[in-house]
Design an enzyme around this catalytic site. Sequence first.
Site, PDB file in Angstrom:
ATOM      1  N   GLU A   1     -34.750  -0.781  -6.873  1.00 43.49           N
ATOM      2  CA  GLU A   1     -33.677  -0.279  -7.732  1.00 43.49           C
ATOM      3  C   GLU A   1     -32.775   0.687  -6.957  1.00 43.49           C
ATOM      4  OE1 GLU A   1     -36.851  -0.408  -8.465  1.00 43.49           O
ATOM      5  OE2 GLU A   1     -37.205  -0.877 -10.587  1.00 43.49           O
TER       6      GLU A   1
ATOM      7  N   HIS B   1     -35.304  14.121 -38.640  1.00 48.46           N
ATOM      8  CA  HIS B   1     -34.566  13.168 -39.466  1.00 48.46           C
ATOM      9  C   HIS B   1     -34.797  11.735 -39.004  1.00 48.46           C
ATOM     10  CE1 HIS B   1     -32.564  16.465 -41.553  1.00 48.46           C
ATOM     11  NE2 HIS B   1     -32.678  17.068 -40.380  1.00 48.46           N
TER      12      HIS B   1
ATOM     13  N   LYS C   1     -38.545   8.627  -1.918  1.00 45.55           N
ATOM     14  CA  LYS C   1     -39.585   9.013  -0.966  1.00 45.55           C
ATOM     15  C   LYS C   1     -39.838   7.859   0.020  1.00 45.55           C
ATOM     16  CE  LYS C   1     -44.446  10.244  -1.034  1.00 45.55           C
ATOM     17  NZ  LYS C   1     -45.585  10.538  -1.903  1.00 45.55           N
TER      18      LYS C   1
ATOM     19  N   GLU D   1     -48.025   8.332 -15.786  1.00 49.59           N
ATOM     20  CA  GLU D   1     -48.253   7.737 -14.465  1.00 49.59           C
ATOM     21  C   GLU D   1     -49.450   8.434 -13.805  1.00 49.59           C
ATOM     22  OE1 GLU D   1     -45.022   5.715 -11.774  1.00 49.59           O
ATOM     23  OE2 GLU D   1     -45.203   7.785 -11.116  1.00 49.59           O
TER      24      GLU D   1
ATOM     25  N   LYS E   1     -43.877  -5.147  -9.734  1.00 50.05           N
ATOM     26  CA  LYS E   1     -42.868  -5.182  -8.652  1.00 50.05           C
ATOM     27  C   LYS E   1     -43.010  -6.471  -7.848  1.00 50.05           C
ATOM     28  CE  LYS E   1     -42.786  -0.188  -7.673  1.00 50.05           C
ATOM     29  NZ  LYS E   1     -43.069   0.825  -6.668  1.00 50.05           N
TER      30      LYS E   1
ATOM     31  N   GLY F   1     -44.120  11.534  -6.183  1.00 54.84           N
ATOM     32  CA  GLY F   1     -42.775  11.382  -6.749  1.00 54.84           C
ATOM     33  C   GLY F   1     -42.578  12.198  -8.026  1.00 54.84           C
ATOM     34  N   ARG F   2     -43.557  12.121  -8.917  1.00 59.35           N
ATOM     35  CA  ARG F   2     -43.397  12.810 -10.216  1.00 59.35           C
ATOM     36  C   ARG F   2     -43.631  14.311 -10.113  1.00 59.35           C
ATOM     37  NH1 ARG F   2     -47.396   9.206  -9.844  1.00 59.35           N
ATOM     38  NH2 ARG F   2     -49.577   9.804 -10.137  1.00 59.35           N
TER      39      ARG F   2
HETATM   40  O1  F6P Z   1     -43.097   2.722  -8.760  1.00 60.94           O
HETATM   41  C1  F6P Z   1     -43.429   3.988  -9.188  1.00 60.94           C
HETATM   42  C2  F6P Z   1     -42.882   4.999  -8.237  1.00 60.94           C
HETATM   43  O2  F6P Z   1     -43.541   4.900  -7.007  1.00 60.94           O
HETATM   44  C3  F6P Z   1     -42.974   6.408  -8.770  1.00 60.94           C
HETATM   45  O3  F6P Z   1     -44.217   6.952  -8.614  1.00 60.94           O
HETATM   46  C4  F6P Z   1     -41.902   7.068  -8.006  1.00 60.94           C
HETATM   47  O4  F6P Z   1     -41.533   8.291  -8.581  1.00 60.94           O
HETATM   48  C5  F6P Z   1     -40.820   6.024  -8.094  1.00 60.94           C
HETATM   49  O5  F6P Z   1     -41.506   4.800  -7.998  1.00 60.94           O
HETATM   50  C6  F6P Z   1     -39.756   6.097  -7.049  1.00 60.94           C
HETATM   51  O6  F6P Z   1     -40.272   5.999  -5.759  1.00 60.94           O
HETATM   52  P1  F6P Z   1     -39.389   6.377  -4.501  1.00 60.94           P
HETATM   53  O7  F6P Z   1     -39.067   7.820  -4.579  1.00 60.94           O
HETATM   54  O8  F6P Z   1     -40.241   6.030  -3.313  1.00 60.94           O
HETATM   55  O9  F6P Z   1     -38.148   5.532  -4.551  1.00 60.94           O
END
Ligand code: F6P
Length: 569
Positions: free
Chosen positions: A233, A405, A227, A374, A525, A288-289
């Site tokens: 990452e 198990h 987003k 979250e 972060k 995002g979620r």
């Molecule tokens: O750091 C948490 C977060 O903002 C989540 O809420 C989100 O789903 C994820 O990082 C990834 O964010 P983006 O879609 O902006 O890369």
Amino acid sequence: MNQTLHRKLTGICADVDTTQPIAPFPQRHIQKALMAHFKKIQYSHLYTLFADDPQRGERMLLEAEGIYLDYSKQRVTEETIQLLLQLAEESGLRQCINSMFHGDKINVSEQRSVLHIALRAPKQHVICVDGENVVPLVQAELDKMTGIANQVRSGSWLGYTGKPICNIVNIGIGGSDLGPVMAYQALRFYSQRQLTFRFVSNIDGTDFLESTRDLDPEQTLFIVASKSFKTVETMSNAQAARDWLLNSLQAPAAIARHFIAVSANAAEVAKFGIDEANHLHIWDWVGGRYSLCSAVGLSTMIAIGPTNFRAMLDGFQQMDQHFLTAPLDCNLPVFMGLLAVWNTNFLATQTIAVLPYEQYLQCFPAYLQQLTMESNGKHETSDGVKVNYQTGPIYWGAVGSNGQHSFYQMLHQGTHLIPCDFIGFIEALNPLGQQHELLLANMFAQSEALAFGDNVQQVLDNTAPTRPTSAQTFTGDQPSSTLLMQQLTPHTLGKLIALYEHSVFTQGIIWGINSFDQGGVELGKTLAIQIATQMQAVQADTRKFDSSTRQLIGLCLKAKQGLKSEQSL
Ligand code: F6P
């Protein structure tokens, strides 16, 4: 039932009294009645609740939209439910639901609307953000996704060298990964098997390298889902993907055939070099979620096809409408949310185990972890006041019967009270002999054993030791709900996810928190960037870090230095 008898029944837990709530929700009028009620029933063992009311299992259920919720094995009575419903009313749940669906800026800290429901709204609906109807925008992106999905599925999306794309790699993290992975796994039965799907999320280079090592760059399409298009990452992995592709194809023009971006940040997408034609849009009113129904779900659409994807959206929409219109006393997400509140704030439970008896739902607990934790892992109300009660429980779990198990031992005989959500489907997608009946039998047996144990009658009759000591003793009284659906389809998956989304919303409203921001992830972060800067510097300056962090960084730098000198010998 009195406390002594209850302690006899649940002997193992006798010294760990987890049943002391701290009078939550002091501002609510209903709080006193809820506390008084809790005190009255807190020592009612599930065994006696059923013994006193043999029809309990036939009455304490809710069936709506093809989902059957059995909550009779929760430690509640009908009075509990009535009081919880009053709590929901008093908390303004109905008005809050309306506000969300209306597009009000209920994400107050970020001043945003919360409109994942618009992502699956029928075409003719009108949902406005700042005066603009967003439904046509959503439909336009869905149409664009459909075009891409059809091309890839038919083999007409060609890579730069003219070979058809057959590998799809989604690069994203958090909501831009967990939804796509979960949905791909959940709906694999419906997927086009000639296509290969991979999901890269971790900053650990192993994730990218292991996910791509057997793929042909000429036939690989990367979907960079972010987003913000700034997440370290994702952007590191996207850069690795670009290098990997260009190393092989040696032509920057190849990016246009091998990269699609899903983002709300057009400027960053352009900076990365992805063409506007390959940019699918999302908006700041999609968390995002909560983004699986947006273009973040492109990999899912490619896998299962646009028709199935639309069926999934319809499933979401059906549950949205149910949440919006059903009276609170027969509203599935409201019930699920209130039961979680009861367990968390009155029975003082800390976690909820999610136990799908469906192999395809293997990633569902991990997906729910982000959705629930979250969203509701917050210690302040929306007005910035520190809460004096527990909020979001820890969600965790694994598919049955595997979990039986490993960790079920603790559910049956541990000292923690762990409510469980059992999830099952009546019809198997892959019938194999009698295995599906065995699977369901295991699920039903587990909830039965957890609720009733095996020595309850003896304790009641006073023919068992007052304090059971045998390792074979099952004390029971472990609460659970069972969700039963006909079959796992795109449509039922949509309903199931929306059910949990709105249950999370319900919980958040009762707790007075903002379920739609995630400020808590920011500090880590920022610190990671500061530490990485020093770890990558020619001359690291670690003086400003605490002694533990300094020591840990020092150990790594020393080892790295050692390696370098060994290599230079
Ligand atoms: O750091 C948490 C977060 O903002 C989540 O809420 C989100 O789903 C994820 O990082 C990834 O964010 P983006 O879609 O902006 O890369």
